[in-house]
Design a protein around this motif. Sequence first.
Motif, PDB file in Angstrom:
ATOM      1  N   ASN A 206       3.777   4.848  -2.593  1.00 48.79           N
ATOM      2  CA  ASN A 206       4.143   3.479  -2.188  1.00 48.79           C
ATOM      3  C   ASN A 206       4.618   2.593  -3.343  1.00 48.79           C
ATOM      4  OD1 ASN A 206       3.182   3.735   0.686  1.00 48.79           O
ATOM      5  ND2 ASN A 206       1.262   4.104  -0.415  1.00 48.79           N
ATOM      6  N   CYS A 207       5.355   3.190  -4.269  1.00 51.16           N
ATOM      7  CA  CYS A 207       5.802   2.410  -5.423  1.00 51.16           C
ATOM      8  C   CYS A 207       6.751   1.279  -5.028  1.00 51.16           C
ATOM      9  CB  CYS A 207       6.447   3.320  -6.461  1.00 51.16           C
ATOM     10  SG  CYS A 207       5.211   4.257  -7.390  1.00 51.16           S
ATOM     11  N   ASP A 208       7.542   1.523  -3.964  1.00 56.90           N
ATOM     12  CA  ASP A 208       8.430   0.447  -3.501  1.00 56.90           C
ATOM     13  C   ASP A 208       7.611  -0.746  -3.009  1.00 56.90           C
ATOM     14  OD1 ASP A 208       7.453   2.122  -1.509  1.00 56.90           O
ATOM     15  OD2 ASP A 208       9.098   1.649  -0.118  1.00 56.90           O
ATOM     16  N   ARG A 209       6.564  -0.448  -2.285  1.00 59.33           N
ATOM     17  CA  ARG A 209       5.723  -1.529  -1.754  1.00 59.33           C
ATOM     18  C   ARG A 209       4.926  -2.217  -2.872  1.00 59.33           C
ATOM     19  NH1 ARG A 209       4.745  -1.949   3.601  1.00 59.33           N
ATOM     20  NH2 ARG A 209       2.518  -2.386   3.414  1.00 59.33           N
ATOM     21  N   ARG A 210       4.514  -1.458  -3.866  1.00 61.42           N
ATOM     22  CA  ARG A 210       3.792  -2.042  -4.996  1.00 61.42           C
ATOM     23  C   ARG A 210       4.706  -3.010  -5.752  1.00 61.42           C
ATOM     24  NH1 ARG A 210       2.012   2.423  -6.803  1.00 61.42           N
ATOM     25  NH2 ARG A 210       0.151   2.363  -5.477  1.00 61.42           N
TER      26      ARG A 210
END
Lengths: 418, 354
Positions: A206-210
Amino acid sequence: MLKKILLIAGVGFCGQAVAAPTQQEVLHHYADLAQVMYQDSLDTARQLQVAVDQLIASPTEKNLLSAKVAWKQARRPYQQTEAYRFGNAIVDDWEGKVNAWPLDEGLIDYVAAGYGAESDENPYYTANIIANKKLMLSGREIDASTIDKRLLAETLHEIDEIESNVATGYHAIEFLLWGQDLNGTGPGAGQRSASDFDTRNCSWGNCDRRGAYLKAVTELLIDELAWMTTQWDKNGAARAALLEDPRKGIATIFTGMGSLSYGELAGERMKLGLMLHDPEEEHDCFSDNTHWSHYDDVLSVKNVYTGSYTRVNGAKVSGPSVSQLVAAKNSSADKTLLKSLDATLDKMQVLVDSAEKEGVAYDELIGEGNTEGNAKVMAAIDALLVQTKAIEKAVNVLGMSSIAFEGSDSLDAPETIQ
Amino acid sequence: MRIQVLAAGLLLSCSLATPLWAKSTSPANFEAVADQHILPAYKRLSEQTEYLAKMVTGYCELSYTGPVVELQRQFHASMDAWQAIQHIRFGPAQFQLRSNRMQMWPDKRNSVSKHLRRLMEKQDKEILKADKFAAASVAVQGFSALERLLFTKQSKEPEAAKYRCALLKAITANLAQMSAGIYREWREGEAPFRQILLTATNGNDFYESDQELASTLLNNLHTQLKLILEQKLQRPLGKSVERAKGKRAESWRSHRASRNIEHNFRGLHKLYRTAFAERLAGHPLGESLDSGFQRGLEQLAQLRQPLSQAVADPGQRAEVEKLVAVVIELKALVADKLPKELGLSLGFNSLDGD
């Protein structure tokens, strides 16, 4: 020349200052200082935003480090505003949006197993917004597919009236930049890796969400600081509230100084952590920056008392102060208070030196069995208690005890004002 | 003995007969506070906790897993004694952080559960030694940890049960030792604290003047009312019946949140009566304060459920809200009217943090 003569005359009258400012002048300058300090907080937060954008665009360790440095720089002017918080209702009502602490970080992102899976106080202890596009909160389903300012500020922050559900502010950003400090009361801060923001080579998912979270939460901080800065404008609401009744206004200044010194800093932020020997009871627990936070809080009290502040760019601002009002009535009470503030700063400097020069951070100092470290922290707490007594005396000298001491109380429970 | 009692009675009636203006030299009756309120309350606390520690020792000699009903009863008696004097935030109770070690509450970060769980998982025996235990996290040292061990389901697994017993002994011995220490330091040693109170008029190592000491008493009275209002009542109430937070009530596991408040009221009333009442004799403020404490007790009696449940029950919640109103009124009297009448300053409040 004229000044010199005045000074001599002043000494001649047993230290009674001749030209004390009016209450109005002191209040105007206090409001001016607030505006300058919040402006500095805003400017440094904007620099943080530049660094954060760079990190998200190019998640390298170097960029992560730059963002951390920018966060620490942004903290310094903000912590120096904290003496405005308790007396001024507008600041106190707002403060939780930017500086709420401590937080159950499991609400935001992944945490280590030792964090635990549940809490008596908080059903959202491990809600993990970053990993979950749908959340069950307060018995209803929440669409968290897009992480934006609205979701964080309006839906998640302090959800269910639980104070440790902190979704916004400096400490949420701090957690995203540093990650959990898993070293207990041993050496070391949080260990987040830049790859936590790398959508191509993502650690922990979930790096995009982070990244979206970090971007939104930083923007929110800027919105809030910009709003607070305008509250101290010529026509701002905080300034107007302060000037409504000059006597109450002066009492407000002391309420802020005393409540920050005693209940908040000496009690909640320092003594509690020391008694628990708990590294999570450290104000800036992810970054190990607590020593500066505490130091700057004391500086904040000194700033508002003396009406002076050194800006981030080094420029000095000074003007009519409550210190002058006290000195005009009783110069020894003023001197005692000034001396106690410097004594506390000295004790806080010991904590700063321990972290910055000796490499022993605040969370290690409060550790179980660290007798020497515990004593350093206790010395700072004791100095704050002496300082509080000196503030109380100054309040009594001005004959403002009833308004100043109940001041912060009436903020929480307006019913008590009769 | 009889003569002494008579003399005390005479003294009391003399001071009652003295007009208000003539008493201006002494801002509070320190002797009465010490001898009629503080010392008897600490004596009781010391006796109750000593008995508690003895009972725990006896219990653990018999079995590690026997019924704890008797221990629960003595927990209640000890807690009653503590709640009656919880409000004194100066002197020997503050030395060595004793107040905080006696009871870690409020516990907004769930520290007691966390620290207790860690300790029991590790089964660390070394830390249970008296000197080490006194320096351990306050979360595992006192009444809050003890309540969890006595009022929540515990493992019957032999090793765990054995460790629990060792921990019970450490906690109760610690409580007894602190209580005895507080009581002793009020009476004995180089500078018994009772003596500090009686010599404050000319200033001593602790107080610059009797004004400062009297202000401290007033501050403690006010701080406890603030604690009752904000932490013991308003935090569990939450903003609405749907948002009630019963588990934020003090001692909810032993169902004694309102019993605590009852003992607080009685203790506070006694503090006010012994310290300040004679200066307000015949003054309407004195009557308002007396009736405020009385109404507080009456309103508490209207609670038919434990406070932790009452806050979530629409009918009972209204009764809790009435109690809140009484405490708000009482606190306002102590904060606004009483300082002016006594010529004292309230000072900042230790609960002013988050």
